[in-house]
Design an enzyme around this catalytic site. Structure first.
Site, PDB file in Angstrom:
ATOM      1  N   TYR A  58       0.829  -1.218   0.000  1.00 32.33           N
ATOM      2  CA  TYR A  58       0.000   0.000   0.000  1.00 32.33           C
ATOM      3  C   TYR A  58       0.862   1.266   0.000  1.00 32.33           C
ATOM      4  CZ  TYR A  58      -4.152  -2.780   0.118  1.00 32.33           C
ATOM      5  OH  TYR A  58      -5.145  -3.660  -0.244  1.00 32.33           O
ATOM      6  N   ILE A  97      -9.857   3.254  -4.168  1.00 32.85           N
ATOM      7  CA  ILE A  97      -9.334   3.822  -2.914  1.00 32.85           C
ATOM      8  C   ILE A  97      -8.498   5.076  -3.183  1.00 32.85           C
ATOM      9  CG2 ILE A  97      -9.429   1.588  -1.762  1.00 32.85           C
ATOM     10  CD1 ILE A  97      -6.417   1.296  -2.132  1.00 32.85           C
ATOM     11  N   ASP A  98      -8.468   5.514  -4.462  1.00 31.12           N
ATOM     12  CA  ASP A  98      -7.767   6.769  -4.773  1.00 31.12           C
ATOM     13  C   ASP A  98      -8.690   7.945  -4.450  1.00 31.12           C
ATOM     14  OD1 ASP A  98      -8.547   5.867  -8.102  1.00 31.12           O
ATOM     15  OD2 ASP A  98      -9.396   7.641  -7.141  1.00 31.12           O
ATOM     16  N   HIS A 113     -14.805   0.569  -0.554  1.00 32.73           N
ATOM     17  CA  HIS A 113     -13.636  -0.269  -0.245  1.00 32.73           C
ATOM     18  C   HIS A 113     -12.570   0.493   0.527  1.00 32.73           C
ATOM     19  CE1 HIS A 113     -14.657  -3.232  -3.762  1.00 32.73           C
ATOM     20  NE2 HIS A 113     -15.464  -3.345  -2.738  1.00 32.73           N
ATOM     21  N   THR A 181     -15.609  -0.974 -14.252  1.00 28.74           N
ATOM     22  CA  THR A 181     -15.445  -2.103 -13.325  1.00 28.74           C
ATOM     23  C   THR A 181     -15.741  -3.403 -14.061  1.00 28.74           C
ATOM     24  OG1 THR A 181     -16.130  -3.091 -11.213  1.00 28.74           O
ATOM     25  CG2 THR A 181     -17.807  -1.848 -12.417  1.00 28.74           C
ATOM     26  N   GLU A 208     -14.613  -2.626 -22.082  1.00 33.02           N
ATOM     27  CA  GLU A 208     -15.077  -3.894 -22.697  1.00 33.02           C
ATOM     28  C   GLU A 208     -16.221  -4.427 -21.849  1.00 33.02           C
ATOM     29  OE1 GLU A 208     -11.305  -5.768 -22.431  1.00 33.02           O
ATOM     30  OE2 GLU A 208     -11.561  -6.271 -20.316  1.00 33.02           O
TER      31      GLU A 208
HETATM   32  C1  BV8 Z   1     -17.606  -9.143   1.586  1.00 32.52           C
HETATM   33  C2  BV8 Z   1      -8.941  -3.812  -1.618  1.00 32.52           C
HETATM   34  C3  BV8 Z   1     -18.867 -10.084   3.307  1.00 32.52           C
HETATM   35  C4  BV8 Z   1      -8.695  -2.392  -1.757  1.00 32.52           C
HETATM   36  C5  BV8 Z   1     -10.640  -5.000  -2.805  1.00 32.52           C
HETATM   37  C6  BV8 Z   1     -20.862 -12.981  -3.071  1.00 32.52           C
HETATM   38  C7  BV8 Z   1     -21.425 -12.070  -2.172  1.00 32.52           C
HETATM   39  C8  BV8 Z   1     -20.627 -11.410  -1.245  1.00 32.52           C
HETATM   40  C9  BV8 Z   1     -19.235 -11.646  -1.196  1.00 32.52           C
HETATM   41  C10 BV8 Z   1     -18.690 -12.553  -2.085  1.00 32.52           C
HETATM   42  C11 BV8 Z   1     -19.477 -13.215  -3.005  1.00 32.52           C
HETATM   43  N1  BV8 Z   1     -18.677 -14.029  -3.714  1.00 32.52           N
HETATM   44  C12 BV8 Z   1     -17.394 -13.887  -3.288  1.00 32.52           C
HETATM   45  C13 BV8 Z   1     -17.375 -13.002  -2.289  1.00 32.52           C
HETATM   46  C14 BV8 Z   1     -16.175 -12.600  -1.550  1.00 32.52           C
HETATM   47  C15 BV8 Z   1     -15.431 -11.447  -2.178  1.00 32.52           C
HETATM   48  C16 BV8 Z   1     -15.433 -11.456  -3.672  1.00 32.52           C
HETATM   49  O1  BV8 Z   1     -16.235 -10.769  -4.307  1.00 32.52           O
HETATM   50  N2  BV8 Z   1     -14.497 -12.179  -4.249  1.00 32.52           N
HETATM   51  C17 BV8 Z   1     -14.373 -12.195  -5.698  1.00 32.52           C
HETATM   52  C18 BV8 Z   1     -12.894 -12.208  -6.084  1.00 32.52           C
HETATM   53  C19 BV8 Z   1     -15.143 -13.385  -6.233  1.00 32.52           C
HETATM   54  N3  BV8 Z   1     -15.969 -10.187  -1.697  1.00 32.52           N
HETATM   55  C20 BV8 Z   1     -15.521  -9.717  -0.514  1.00 32.52           C
HETATM   56  O2  BV8 Z   1     -14.756 -10.328   0.204  1.00 32.52           O
HETATM   57  C21 BV8 Z   1     -16.057  -8.353  -0.072  1.00 32.52           C
HETATM   58  N4  BV8 Z   1     -16.492  -8.482   1.293  1.00 32.52           N
HETATM   59  O3  BV8 Z   1     -18.333  -9.609   0.760  1.00 32.52           O
HETATM   60  O4  BV8 Z   1     -17.800  -9.251   2.920  1.00 32.52           O
HETATM   61  C22 BV8 Z   1     -18.988 -10.008   4.763  1.00 32.52           C
HETATM   62  C23 BV8 Z   1     -20.218 -10.282   5.317  1.00 32.52           C
HETATM   63  C24 BV8 Z   1     -20.355 -10.217   6.682  1.00 32.52           C
HETATM   64  C25 BV8 Z   1     -19.266  -9.879   7.475  1.00 32.52           C
HETATM   65  C26 BV8 Z   1     -18.025  -9.602   6.902  1.00 32.52           C
HETATM   66  C27 BV8 Z   1     -17.878  -9.680   5.539  1.00 32.52           C
HETATM   67  C28 BV8 Z   1     -14.945  -7.296  -0.038  1.00 32.52           C
HETATM   68  C29 BV8 Z   1     -14.598  -6.851  -1.420  1.00 32.52           C
HETATM   69  C30 BV8 Z   1     -13.521  -5.760  -1.368  1.00 32.52           C
HETATM   70  C31 BV8 Z   1     -12.184  -6.375  -1.524  1.00 32.52           C
HETATM   71  N5  BV8 Z   1     -11.149  -5.361  -1.666  1.00 32.52           N
HETATM   72  N6  BV8 Z   1      -9.535  -4.286  -2.840  1.00 32.52           N
HETATM   73  C32 BV8 Z   1      -7.590  -2.193  -2.769  1.00 32.52           C
HETATM   74  O5  BV8 Z   1      -6.495  -2.718  -2.550  1.00 32.52           O
HETATM   75  O6  BV8 Z   1      -7.864  -1.485  -3.730  1.00 32.52           O
HETATM   76  S1  BV8 Z   1     -11.416  -5.454  -4.260  1.00 32.52           S
HETATM   77  C33 BV8 Z   1     -10.563  -4.923  -5.634  1.00 32.52           C
HETATM   78  O7  BV8 Z   1     -11.396  -5.276  -6.743  1.00 32.52           O
HETATM   79  C34 BV8 Z   1     -10.450  -3.426  -5.684  1.00 32.52           C
HETATM   80  O8  BV8 Z   1     -10.924  -2.773  -4.544  1.00 32.52           O
HETATM   81  C35 BV8 Z   1     -11.341  -3.027  -6.841  1.00 32.52           C
HETATM   82  O9  BV8 Z   1     -12.027  -1.899  -6.515  1.00 32.52           O
HETATM   83  C36 BV8 Z   1     -12.263  -4.185  -6.923  1.00 32.52           C
HETATM   84  C37 BV8 Z   1     -13.011  -4.320  -8.211  1.00 32.52           C
HETATM   85  O10 BV8 Z   1     -12.085  -4.274  -9.270  1.00 32.52           O
HETATM   86  P1  BV8 Z   1     -12.425  -3.276 -10.494  1.00 32.52           P
HETATM   87  O11 BV8 Z   1     -12.494  -1.890  -9.955  1.00 32.52           O
HETATM   88  O12 BV8 Z   1     -13.608  -3.778 -11.226  1.00 32.52           O
HETATM   89  O13 BV8 Z   1     -11.104  -3.379 -11.367  1.00 32.52           O
HETATM   90  P2  BV8 Z   1     -10.791  -4.496 -12.472  1.00 32.52           P
HETATM   91  O14 BV8 Z   1      -9.343  -4.398 -12.796  1.00 32.52           O
HETATM   92  O15 BV8 Z   1     -11.344  -5.810 -12.040  1.00 32.52           O
HETATM   93  O16 BV8 Z   1     -11.652  -4.033 -13.744  1.00 32.52           O
HETATM   94  C38 BV8 Z   1     -11.326  -2.814 -14.389  1.00 32.52           C
HETATM   95  C39 BV8 Z   1     -12.350  -2.611 -15.493  1.00 32.52           C
HETATM   96  O17 BV8 Z   1     -12.102  -1.342 -16.113  1.00 32.52           O
HETATM   97  C40 BV8 Z   1     -12.266  -3.660 -16.600  1.00 32.52           C
HETATM   98  O18 BV8 Z   1     -13.577  -4.072 -16.938  1.00 32.52           O
HETATM   99  C41 BV8 Z   1     -11.634  -2.896 -17.774  1.00 32.52           C
HETATM  100  O19 BV8 Z   1     -12.127  -3.349 -19.019  1.00 32.52           O
HETATM  101  C42 BV8 Z   1     -12.089  -1.490 -17.509  1.00 32.52           C
HETATM  102  N7  BV8 Z   1     -11.195  -0.453 -18.054  1.00 32.52           N
HETATM  103  C43 BV8 Z   1      -9.838  -0.494 -18.171  1.00 32.52           C
HETATM  104  N8  BV8 Z   1      -9.400   0.671 -18.695  1.00 32.52           N
HETATM  105  C44 BV8 Z   1     -10.496   1.447 -18.897  1.00 32.52           C
HETATM  106  C45 BV8 Z   1     -11.638   0.744 -18.478  1.00 32.52           C
HETATM  107  N9  BV8 Z   1     -12.882   1.247 -18.575  1.00 32.52           N
HETATM  108  C46 BV8 Z   1     -12.999   2.493 -19.075  1.00 32.52           C
HETATM  109  N10 BV8 Z   1     -11.958   3.242 -19.489  1.00 32.52           N
HETATM  110  C47 BV8 Z   1     -10.694   2.758 -19.411  1.00 32.52           C
HETATM  111  N11 BV8 Z   1      -9.664   3.517 -19.832  1.00 32.52           N
END
Ligand code: BV8
Length: 239
Positions: A58, A97-98, A113, A181, A208
């Site tokens: 971080y 988180i920015d 987040h 996202t 995409e």
């Molecule tokens: C929780 C830390 C419950 C901060 C992050 C079903 C229901 C509930 C939970 C779950 C579930 N299934 C699984 C889970 C658990 C888990 C989860 O979702 N796992 C995934 C991997 C399957 N979820 C959790 O654990 C969450 N907590 O549910 O708690 C609970 C209940 C009771 C008591 C306690 C707890 C917590 C989720 C948060 C995790 N922390 N990060 C950091 O370091 O930043 S998540 C991480 O992914 C980041 O925070 C980020 O914000 C997040 C999402 O990523 P995106 O922002 O979408 O980024 P990504 O690269 O994936 O995509 C970018 C997109 O942009 C792409 O589509 C691309 O095409 C596009 N793009 C690129 N360039 C451009 C563009 N678009 C436009 N213009 C461009 N130029």
């Protein structure tokens, strides 16, 4: 659905909206998760196993965000403009988180987040602004405990912030827009279904199609700095 000037709007943003500001996404080929395993740096277990490694991860991202070349882009400014000119509520819920939305002037904003420029003490729970490196030898300025300051960031397995307020806004909105996202992470990836269930119009603005692309009534593909200002201008033309 017809949008009225009294229509509340909810916008969800992800790492893609900050990509053209120079911050990496997570799941693109050059993304953060291609460099490091999320299990090691974005989970409580990873932090317990090796806190110094997580602090370094971080700290490096904080250095990236503090880079003078990293500034809000046209997409961030378009959303701040929408909030200023749209007569009904506009709420931005960001997974990022920015602080680029704030620096573009966004007022009604939820960091579900957490925030890279904040830290909290696991001993006394106080939250402090944090713009420089955190280390495992730091003492909490509030309670004096050593090694208890961690990034105020929601890791996997931790509850995202302000979920009740978010679900209330999703139940009341007429328009839900998802920007930059991949729709991989829950509960954020489930917001489009919540909005549809209440009858809102749902739009995806992304480079995409995301994992949840088929759930959206409308989709505009392209870089955020192009598609977001264009979409905001279309909304404002309705007024
Ligand atoms: C929780 C830390 C419950 C901060 C992050 C079903 C229901 C509930 C939970 C779950 C579930 N299934 C699984 C889970 C658990 C888990 C989860 O979702 N796992 C995934 C991997 C399957 N979820 C959790 O654990 C969450 N907590 O549910 O708690 C609970 C209940 C009771 C008591 C306690 C707890 C917590 C989720 C948060 C995790 N922390 N990060 C950091 O370091 O930043 S998540 C991480 O992914 C980041 O925070 C980020 O914000 C997040 C999402 O990523 P995106 O922002 O979408 O980024 P990504 O690269 O994936 O995509 C970018 C997109 O942009 C792409 O589509 C691309 O095409 C596009 N793009 C690129 N360039 C451009 C563009 N678009 C436009 N213009 C461009 N130029």
């Amino acid at each position: 659905m017809r949008l009225l000037s009294t229509s509340p709007i909810v916008v969800l943003t992800g790492a893609g909206i900050s990509r053209e500001s120079g911050l990496h996404t997570f799941r693109d080929a050059d993304g953060i998760w291609a460099q490091v395993r999320l299990e090691d740096v974005a989970t409580p277990e990873g932090y317990a196993r090796d806190p110094a490694r997580v602090q370094a991860f971080y700290n490096a991202r904080r250095h990236g965000l503090n880079d003078p070349g990293v500034v809000p882009n046209a997409a961030h400014f378009a959303l701040a403009n929408l909030e200023r000119l749209w007569p009904a509520d506009v709420l931005v819920v960001t997974q990022n988180i920015d602080d680029l939305h704030e620096r573009a002037g966004q007022q009604r904003l939820i960091h579900m987040h957490g925030e890279l420029l904040k830290a909290f003490c696991t001993q006394c729970r106080v939250v402090e602004r944090c713009t420089s490196d955190l280390s495992v030898t730091d003492a909490c300025p509030n309670c004096g405990a050593v090694g208890t300051l961690r990034p105020d960031v929601v890791w996997f397995g931790e509850m995202p912030y302000q979920m009740e307020r978010i679900y209330e806004a999703l139940a009341a909105c007429d328009l839900f827009v998802s920007i930059g996202t991949s729709g991989n992470v829950y509960p954020a990836a489930g917001f489009v279904a919540e909005a549809r269930a209440n009858g809102a119009h749902t739009v995806e603005l992304n480079l995409e199609p995301s994992e949840g692309a088929t759930l959206f009534a409308e989709s505009v593909l392209g870089p955020a700095t192009e598609v977001v200002p264009g979409f905001v201008n279309e909304l404002l033309a309705l007024l």
